[in-house]
Design a protein around this motif. Structure first.
Motif, PDB file in Angstrom:
ATOM      1  N   GLU A 182       0.819  -1.160   0.036  1.00  0.00           N
ATOM      2  CA  GLU A 182      -0.041   0.032   0.029  1.00  0.00           C
ATOM      3  C   GLU A 182       0.781   1.066  -0.012  1.00  0.00           C
ATOM      4  O   GLU A 182       0.457   2.349  -0.739  1.00  0.00           O
ATOM      5  N   LEU A 183       1.926   1.336   0.686  1.00  0.00           N
ATOM      6  CA  LEU A 183       2.842   2.350   0.879  1.00  0.00           C
ATOM      7  C   LEU A 183       3.511   2.735  -0.362  1.00  0.00           C
ATOM      8  O   LEU A 183       3.907   3.664  -1.088  1.00  0.00           O
ATOM      9  N   ALA A 184       4.153   1.551  -0.838  1.00  0.00           N
ATOM     10  CA  ALA A 184       4.862   1.497  -2.216  1.00  0.00           C
ATOM     11  C   ALA A 184       3.948   2.122  -3.432  1.00  0.00           C
ATOM     12  O   ALA A 184       4.562   3.008  -4.128  1.00  0.00           O
ATOM     13  N   ARG A 185       2.605   1.759  -3.521  1.00  0.00           N
ATOM     14  CA  ARG A 185       1.840   2.009  -4.429  1.00  0.00           C
ATOM     15  C   ARG A 185       1.532   3.705  -4.114  1.00  0.00           C
ATOM     16  O   ARG A 185       1.433   4.483  -5.148  1.00  0.00           O
ATOM     17  N   ARG A 186       1.489   4.315  -2.988  1.00  0.00           N
ATOM     18  CA  ARG A 186       1.162   5.526  -2.897  1.00  0.00           C
ATOM     19  C   ARG A 186       2.509   6.574  -2.967  1.00  0.00           C
ATOM     20  O   ARG A 186       2.360   7.529  -3.595  1.00  0.00           O
ATOM     21  N   ALA A 187       3.853   6.028  -2.771  1.00  0.00           N
ATOM     22  CA  ALA A 187       4.954   6.539  -3.015  1.00  0.00           C
ATOM     23  C   ALA A 187       5.203   6.692  -4.734  1.00  0.00           C
ATOM     24  O   ALA A 187       5.892   7.483  -4.953  1.00  0.00           O
ATOM     25  N   HIS A 188       4.830   5.585  -5.165  1.00  0.00           N
ATOM     26  CA  HIS A 188       5.350   5.360  -6.529  1.00  0.00           C
ATOM     27  C   HIS A 188       4.058   5.187  -7.590  1.00  0.00           C
ATOM     28  O   HIS A 188       3.843   3.929  -8.098  1.00  0.00           O
ATOM     29  N   PRO A 189       2.898   5.941  -7.818  1.00  0.00           N
ATOM     30  CA  PRO A 189       1.650   5.509  -8.383  1.00  0.00           C
ATOM     31  C   PRO A 189       1.876   5.085  -9.736  1.00  0.00           C
ATOM     32  O   PRO A 189       0.799   4.762 -10.113  1.00  0.00           O
ATOM     33  N   GLY A 190       2.913   5.654 -10.382  1.00  0.00           N
ATOM     34  CA  GLY A 190       3.027   4.938 -11.812  1.00  0.00           C
ATOM     35  C   GLY A 190       3.559   3.524 -11.718  1.00  0.00           C
ATOM     36  O   GLY A 190       3.718   3.100 -13.141  1.00  0.00           O
ATOM     37  N   LEU A 191       3.832   2.800 -10.721  1.00  0.00           N
ATOM     38  CA  LEU A 191       4.373   1.394 -10.675  1.00  0.00           C
ATOM     39  C   LEU A 191       3.471   0.391 -10.354  1.00  0.00           C
ATOM     40  O   LEU A 191       2.548   0.822  -9.403  1.00  0.00           O
ATOM     41  N   ARG A 192       3.393  -0.555 -10.768  1.00  0.00           N
ATOM     42  CA  ARG A 192       2.559  -1.756 -10.130  1.00  0.00           C
ATOM     43  C   ARG A 192       3.272  -2.516  -8.924  1.00  0.00           C
ATOM     44  O   ARG A 192       4.397  -3.042  -9.080  1.00  0.00           O
ATOM     45  N   PHE A 193       2.504  -2.738  -7.974  1.00  0.00           N
ATOM     46  CA  PHE A 193       2.924  -3.553  -6.661  1.00  0.00           C
ATOM     47  C   PHE A 193       1.848  -4.440  -6.417  1.00  0.00           C
ATOM     48  O   PHE A 193       0.691  -4.140  -6.437  1.00  0.00           O
ATOM     49  N   HIS A 194       2.189  -5.696  -5.943  1.00  0.00           N
ATOM     50  CA  HIS A 194       1.259  -6.739  -5.152  1.00  0.00           C
ATOM     51  C   HIS A 194       1.852  -7.573  -4.437  1.00  0.00           C
ATOM     52  O   HIS A 194       2.960  -7.737  -4.021  1.00  0.00           O
ATOM     53  N   VAL A 195       0.682  -8.048  -3.439  1.00  0.00           N
ATOM     54  CA  VAL A 195       1.344  -9.056  -2.387  1.00  0.00           C
ATOM     55  C   VAL A 195       1.574 -10.332  -3.148  1.00  0.00           C
ATOM     56  O   VAL A 195       0.862 -11.009  -3.820  1.00  0.00           O
ATOM     57  N   GLY A 196       2.745 -10.848  -2.417  1.00  0.00           N
ATOM     58  CA  GLY A 196       3.150 -12.437  -2.854  1.00  0.00           C
ATOM     59  C   GLY A 196       4.278 -12.813  -2.098  1.00  0.00           C
ATOM     60  O   GLY A 196       4.782 -12.138  -1.490  1.00  0.00           O
ATOM     61  N   SER A 197       4.405 -13.924  -2.139  1.00  0.00           N
ATOM     62  CA  SER A 197       5.661 -14.579  -1.687  1.00  0.00           C
ATOM     63  C   SER A 197       6.599 -15.253  -2.594  1.00  0.00           C
ATOM     64  O   SER A 197       6.488 -15.717  -3.540  1.00  0.00           O
ATOM     65  N   LEU A 198       8.050 -15.243  -2.064  1.00  0.00           N
ATOM     66  CA  LEU A 198       9.026 -15.661  -3.090  1.00  0.00           C
ATOM     67  C   LEU A 198       8.965 -17.210  -3.381  1.00  0.00           C
ATOM     68  O   LEU A 198       9.492 -17.712  -4.276  1.00  0.00           O
ATOM     69  N   THR A 199       8.411 -17.865  -2.503  1.00  0.00           N
ATOM     70  CA  THR A 199       8.259 -19.288  -2.370  1.00  0.00           C
ATOM     71  C   THR A 199       7.158 -19.781  -3.232  1.00  0.00           C
ATOM     72  O   THR A 199       6.996 -20.966  -3.677  1.00  0.00           O
ATOM     73  N   SER A 200       6.342 -19.015  -3.616  1.00  0.00           N
ATOM     74  CA  SER A 200       5.174 -19.205  -4.462  1.00  0.00           C
ATOM     75  C   SER A 200       4.549 -17.989  -5.331  1.00  0.00           C
ATOM     76  O   SER A 200       3.772 -17.431  -4.969  1.00  0.00           O
ATOM     77  N   LEU A 201       5.497 -17.949  -6.256  1.00  0.00           N
ATOM     78  CA  LEU A 201       5.230 -16.675  -7.302  1.00  0.00           C
ATOM     79  C   LEU A 201       3.946 -16.914  -8.301  1.00  0.00           C
ATOM     80  O   LEU A 201       3.888 -18.034  -8.817  1.00  0.00           O
ATOM     81  N   ASP A 202       3.242 -16.060  -8.133  1.00  0.00           N
ATOM     82  CA  ASP A 202       1.710 -16.051  -9.049  1.00  0.00           C
ATOM     83  C   ASP A 202       2.100 -15.664 -10.403  1.00  0.00           C
ATOM     84  O   ASP A 202       1.585 -14.508 -10.796  1.00  0.00           O
ATOM     85  N   LEU A 203       3.072 -16.308 -10.994  1.00  0.00           N
ATOM     86  CA  LEU A 203       3.479 -16.088 -12.517  1.00  0.00           C
ATOM     87  C   LEU A 203       3.577 -17.315 -13.397  1.00  0.00           C
ATOM     88  O   LEU A 203       3.908 -18.376 -12.662  1.00  0.00           O
ATOM     89  N   PRO A 204       3.061 -16.934 -14.514  1.00  0.00           N
ATOM     90  CA  PRO A 204       3.557 -18.123 -15.475  1.00  0.00           C
ATOM     91  C   PRO A 204       4.874 -18.563 -15.723  1.00  0.00           C
ATOM     92  O   PRO A 204       5.638 -17.795 -15.645  1.00  0.00           O
ATOM     93  N   ASP A 205       5.024 -19.915 -16.507  1.00  0.00           N
ATOM     94  CA  ASP A 205       6.541 -20.027 -16.657  1.00  0.00           C
ATOM     95  C   ASP A 205       7.078 -19.311 -17.573  1.00  0.00           C
ATOM     96  O   ASP A 205       6.531 -18.750 -18.321  1.00  0.00           O
ATOM     97  N   GLY A 206       8.348 -18.947 -17.459  1.00  0.00           N
ATOM     98  CA  GLY A 206       8.988 -18.303 -18.595  1.00  0.00           C
ATOM     99  C   GLY A 206       8.691 -17.101 -19.055  1.00  0.00           C
ATOM    100  O   GLY A 206       8.610 -16.743 -20.266  1.00  0.00           O
ATOM    101  N   THR A 207       8.309 -16.083 -17.922  1.00  0.00           N
ATOM    102  CA  THR A 207       7.695 -14.747 -18.299  1.00  0.00           C
ATOM    103  C   THR A 207       8.484 -13.677 -17.952  1.00  0.00           C
ATOM    104  O   THR A 207       8.251 -12.570 -18.280  1.00  0.00           O
ATOM    105  N   LEU A 208       9.597 -13.741 -17.050  1.00  0.00           N
ATOM    106  CA  LEU A 208      10.338 -12.622 -16.572  1.00  0.00           C
ATOM    107  C   LEU A 208      11.631 -12.626 -17.330  1.00  0.00           C
ATOM    108  O   LEU A 208      12.286 -13.519 -17.396  1.00  0.00           O
ATOM    109  N   GLY A 209      12.174 -11.609 -17.511  1.00  0.00           N
ATOM    110  CA  GLY A 209      13.382 -11.188 -17.994  1.00  0.00           C
ATOM    111  C   GLY A 209      14.443 -11.193 -16.773  1.00  0.00           C
ATOM    112  O   GLY A 209      15.725 -11.621 -17.068  1.00  0.00           O
ATOM    113  N   GLY A 210      14.144 -10.627 -15.632  1.00  0.00           N
ATOM    114  CA  GLY A 210      14.895 -10.811 -14.658  1.00  0.00           C
ATOM    115  C   GLY A 210      14.077 -10.498 -13.107  1.00  0.00           C
ATOM    116  O   GLY A 210      13.042 -10.383 -13.146  1.00  0.00           O
TER     117      GLY A 210
END
Length: 219
Positions: free
Chosen positions: A88-116
């Motif tokens: 919530e605070l990150a979204r407020r400080a950087h309104p042009g960027l996307r932030f969401h809640v998640g865990s390092l051990t269970s990423l809510d992302l499809p396979d092979g989608t991140l460049g880094g």
């Protein structure tokens, strides 16, 4: 996910929710006076830009300052943090960027989608038994040729520290100090190839050396 892991995640989330406001104010830009650290982030960004246009995830994004710096370096980036209040605070400080809640051990992302992936000082809260799961997730979501930049407090021996108070708040945080070799071995076991290992001595306001590891998923 084991009951022990779930309890650990809840305790970590609750602790950071409690200290998020003070933490975000105090560390609004944790890299501002860290030129060596900024250089590692800049090198990571250059490598990622050279491998296509897939987005980058800042895992353990906290106040969002590293996410914002990566965006300024020309990367499509979003932040992920375990603490809803931090998000919530990150979204407020950087309104042009996307932030969401998640865990390092269970990423809510499809396979092979991140460049880094950038994870600065966030794997310190991942228990030893869950670190292989986190790095397997990193490997899963990266595109071939994608990169990972890690930073963590280091030392010559493995150590676990429990923190019960910070900024006047009663919390329950476990921190895991690991040697660079230990973390490098876990990265290799997950199928990630180590490219750079660097350790800098602590600044005056720090108590432990800082380790930086740069690794890549084979193309």
């Amino acid at each position: 996910m084991s009951a022990e892991t779930l309890d650990h995640l809840r305790a970590t989330r609750t602790s950071y929710d409690k200290i998020a406001d003070v933490y975000s104010e105090r560390y609004a830009d944790g890299l501002a006076d860290r030129p060596v650290d900024r250089a590692q982030v800049a090198a990571f960004a250059e490598l990622v830009r050279g491998n296509g246009s897939a987005p980058v995830a800042d895992l353990g994004s906290g106040p969002g300052c590293v996410t914002a710096r990566l965006r300024a370096l020309g990367l499509p980036v979003f932040g992920v943090d375990l603490s809803p209040r931090m998000v919530e605070l990150a979204r407020r400080a950087h309104p042009g960027l996307r932030f969401h809640v998640g865990s390092l051990t269970s990423l809510d992302l499809p396979d092979g989608t991140l460049g880094g992936i950038v994870a600065l000082y966030s794997i310190i809260h991942v228990p030893d038994e869950d670190l292989p799961t986190a790095f397997a997730e990193f490997h899963r979501v990266l595109v071939p040729g994608g990169h990972v930049l890690l930073a963590f407090q280091s030392g010559e021996e493995e150590e676990r520290l429990h923190i019960s108070e910070r900024f006047g708040q009663e919390i329950s945080l476990d921190c895991y100090w690991r040697t660079p070799q230990t973390v490098a071995d876990h990265l290799t076991a997950a199928g990630l190839r180590l490219q750079v290992r660097m350790v800098r001595e602590p600044y005056e306001d720090e108590t432990r050396p800082r380790a930086f590891l740069l690794a890549g998923k084979p193309a």
